[in-house]
Design a protein around this motif. Structure first.
Motif, short mmCIF file in Angstrom:
data_model
loop_
_atom_site.label_atom_id
_atom_site.label_comp_id
_atom_site.label_asym_id
_atom_site.label_seq_id
_atom_site.Cartn_x
_atom_site.Cartn_y
_atom_site.Cartn_z
N ARG A 24 33.52 76.19 47.11
CA ARG A 24 32.81 74.98 46.97
C ARG A 24 33.12 73.75 47.81
O ARG A 24 32.34 73.05 48.53
N LEU A 39 32.32 74.79 51.37
CA LEU A 39 30.74 74.34 51.59
C LEU A 39 30.50 72.69 51.68
O LEU A 39 29.75 72.48 52.66
N ILE A 40 31.21 72.05 51.06
CA ILE A 40 30.80 70.48 50.90
C ILE A 40 31.38 70.12 52.36
O ILE A 40 30.76 69.44 52.88
N TYR A 58 25.35 70.38 47.00
CA TYR A 58 26.68 70.83 46.67
C TYR A 58 27.52 69.94 46.10
O TYR A 58 28.54 70.25 45.06
N GLU A 72 29.63 70.27 42.43
CA GLU A 72 31.03 70.07 42.21
C GLU A 72 31.35 69.07 41.20
O GLU A 72 32.18 69.35 40.40
#
Length: 136
Positions: free
Chosen positions: A4, A7-8, A102, A106
């Motif tokens: 994650r 991805l961020i 995202y 999170e």
């Protein structure tokens, strides 16, 4: 968790790239508009000098005609850049929405983890307090 965060970071990079592209296009459009104004001033100056403002007149200055053509080309380029600007703004908006999605996921995950840690700590403190209470 690492996935994650990656991805961020990726989406932040994409948003930054799209912002840079948008800024470049806006700068290019400003430069073209300034150049178009300069050419317009050149045409007006040439028309004043020749005393002829009718483009169809046989004695109309050739330099003014060529400047008018260049100005038209620049206007066409400005229209193209404005279309690209619209597209770039839409792409930036979409990339920003994806990034926010995202980040929210999170943040929710971190909030759940914090709640669970607090719940565990509270349970431990309650157990300690209960033990102290029993000894008294």
């Amino acid at each position: 968790m690492r996935n994650r965060e990656s991805l961020i970071r990726l989406h932040r990079f994409q948003v930054d790239e799209k912002r840079r592209k948008l800024a470049e296009l806006e700068l290019m459009a400003q430069e073209f508009r300034a150049r178009e104004r300069e050419l317009e001033a050149q045409v007006e100056a040439e028309q004043k000098k020749a005393g002829i403002s009718d483009v169809a007149h046989f004695a109309y200055p050739m330099f003014a005609k060529s400047v008018i053509r260049r100005r038209q080309n620049i206007l066409t380029s400005i229209e193209d850049i404005e279309r690209q600007l619209d597209t770039a703004k839409e792409e930036l908006s979409e990339a920003f929405r994806e990034l926010k999605k995202y980040e929210i996921i999170e943040d929710n995950r971190k909030r759940k983890v914090r709640k669970e840690v607090m719940r565990t700590e509270q349970a431990q403190l309650d157990e300690i307090a209960l033990g102290i209470h029993r000894r008294q």
